[in-house]
Scaffold this motif. Sequence first.
Motif, PDB file in Angstrom:
ATOM      1  N   ARG A 149      -5.982 -24.918  -7.867  1.00  0.00           N
ATOM      2  CA  ARG A 149      -5.181 -23.810  -8.434  1.00  0.00           C
ATOM      3  C   ARG A 149      -4.078 -23.733  -7.746  1.00  0.00           C
ATOM      4  NH1 ARG A 149      -7.519 -17.743  -7.439  1.00  0.00           N
ATOM      5  NH2 ARG A 149      -8.142 -17.531  -5.451  1.00  0.00           N
ATOM      6  N   ASP A 150      -3.762 -23.499  -6.098  1.00  0.00           N
ATOM      7  CA  ASP A 150      -3.055 -23.863  -5.587  1.00  0.00           C
ATOM      8  C   ASP A 150      -2.895 -24.780  -4.030  1.00  0.00           C
ATOM      9  OD1 ASP A 150      -4.234 -22.081  -3.688  1.00  0.00           O
ATOM     10  OD2 ASP A 150      -3.399 -20.092  -4.912  1.00  0.00           O
ATOM     11  N   ILE A 151      -2.169 -24.837  -3.400  1.00  0.00           N
ATOM     12  CA  ILE A 151      -1.602 -25.123  -1.910  1.00  0.00           C
ATOM     13  C   ILE A 151      -2.360 -23.624  -1.083  1.00  0.00           C
ATOM     14  CG2 ILE A 151      -0.384 -26.483   0.182  1.00  0.00           C
ATOM     15  CD1 ILE A 151      -0.964 -27.936  -2.912  1.00  0.00           C
ATOM     16  N   PRO A 152      -3.798 -23.790  -0.244  1.00  0.00           N
ATOM     17  CA  PRO A 152      -3.922 -22.413   0.391  1.00  0.00           C
ATOM     18  C   PRO A 152      -3.299 -21.683   1.122  1.00  0.00           C
ATOM     19  CG  PRO A 152      -6.217 -24.232   0.282  1.00  0.00           C
ATOM     20  CD  PRO A 152      -5.019 -25.156  -0.614  1.00  0.00           C
ATOM     21  N   THR A 153      -2.172 -22.603   2.182  1.00  0.00           N
ATOM     22  CA  THR A 153      -2.425 -22.360   3.055  1.00  0.00           C
ATOM     23  C   THR A 153      -0.419 -22.664   3.519  1.00  0.00           C
ATOM     24  OG1 THR A 153      -3.262 -24.549   4.654  1.00  0.00           O
ATOM     25  CG2 THR A 153      -4.650 -22.246   4.418  1.00  0.00           C
ATOM     26  N   ALA A 154      -0.619 -22.773   4.844  1.00  0.00           N
ATOM     27  CA  ALA A 154       1.341 -23.339   5.218  1.00  0.00           C
ATOM     28  C   ALA A 154       0.542 -22.982   6.341  1.00  0.00           C
ATOM     29  CB  ALA A 154       2.699 -22.776   4.159  1.00  0.00           C
ATOM     30  N   PRO A 155       0.773 -24.442   7.395  1.00  0.00           N
ATOM     31  CA  PRO A 155       0.113 -25.577   7.171  1.00  0.00           C
ATOM     32  C   PRO A 155      -0.392 -25.931   5.797  1.00  0.00           C
ATOM     33  CG  PRO A 155       1.146 -25.129   9.655  1.00  0.00           C
ATOM     34  CD  PRO A 155       0.767 -24.191   9.036  1.00  0.00           C
TER      35      PRO A 155
END
Length: 367
Positions: free
Chosen positions: A40-46
């Motif tokens: 559903r998304d990119i869960p972390t950054a980085p």
Amino acid sequence: MFDDVFNGKRVLVTGHTGFKGSWLTAWLLKLGAEVIGLSRDIPTAPSMFEELGLDGRIDHRLVDVRDLDAVRGAILETRPDFVFHLAAQAIVSTSYADPVDTFTTNVVGTMNVLEALRQASWPCVAVMITSDKCYDNVEWVWGYREHDALGGKDIYSGSKGAAELVVKSYYHSYFSDGRLPVRIGVARAGNVIGGGDWAKDRIVADCMRAWSAGETVDIRSPSATRPWQHVLEPLSGYLTLAQQLVAKPGLDGEAFNFGPRAEQNHTVVELLGALAEAWDGRDPSEAYRITNDIPFHEAGLLKLNCDKALFHLRWESNLEYEETIRLIGEWYGAFYREKADMFAVTMAQLADYEQFAADRKRIWARA
């Protein structure tokens, strides 16, 4: 590797943008698979997924597993040969803050994947990944076996136990009689560590964020004991299970634990000491401070018995504890200090892991 069963095959991975999902996606690419990813998304950054540039290497789709129509549409369109269901809300602290998201993602998401597979008209193997937290943990000293009681006292454990019940009921209601060309396996693992993890409230990720900034990391439960394992250990189990489900129909519907040997159980403090030494050789006492802030229940002891995987799959863990620590230190060192090509670093670590397995005659690594 893995009898070459993934080479040239379409493999759908849910949760492919997460820590484990990114490692699995990279490994499948190395094995020659055509990967379709649903998250559903990119869960972390980085994000390991972004650092490896995986969006440009696979069929990357932003799909919420709670959306049945979207999940069903993706599976029916791509007609995967294999499905690895990893998509989950996997953070214990988050489960307390948002129980509805945790239950809907982990339980309804699992149901939606199985519901979509009910319409499969082509041969497909699906590995449903839950967690060692699915067991009703009474903190006894021996490892949990696949037939032990499921469920738990906390929200996250409850969601994983419930997901297991969904898999069981769907399997026996729709898949067990062989009328559908889908084989189902269940994989349980936990306490996974490795390079590329930036999720919040995970011990390695917290350490690397703090130490790379010259800070001290706070820890809540220094004496908590876990069977720490490198991320590639359970992934080798998931891939082995999928491979064996192709060859052995009798494994259809079975659940398997994947974990390290008993001697690799270590406390949080012992893990931190080893990581600190691998990171920059600092005195462990200067690497962390203990807080008394424990806002939610955390188990003190949790172990798995993996005899079933050894007997039926001939699977066993591959790395020594010291090798796990070294791989983690080298991955984060390449990222923070060397600004290296992290796809190349990850592929090199995969090659090292495969070579360890070949040298140690692991069943999945045979020529």
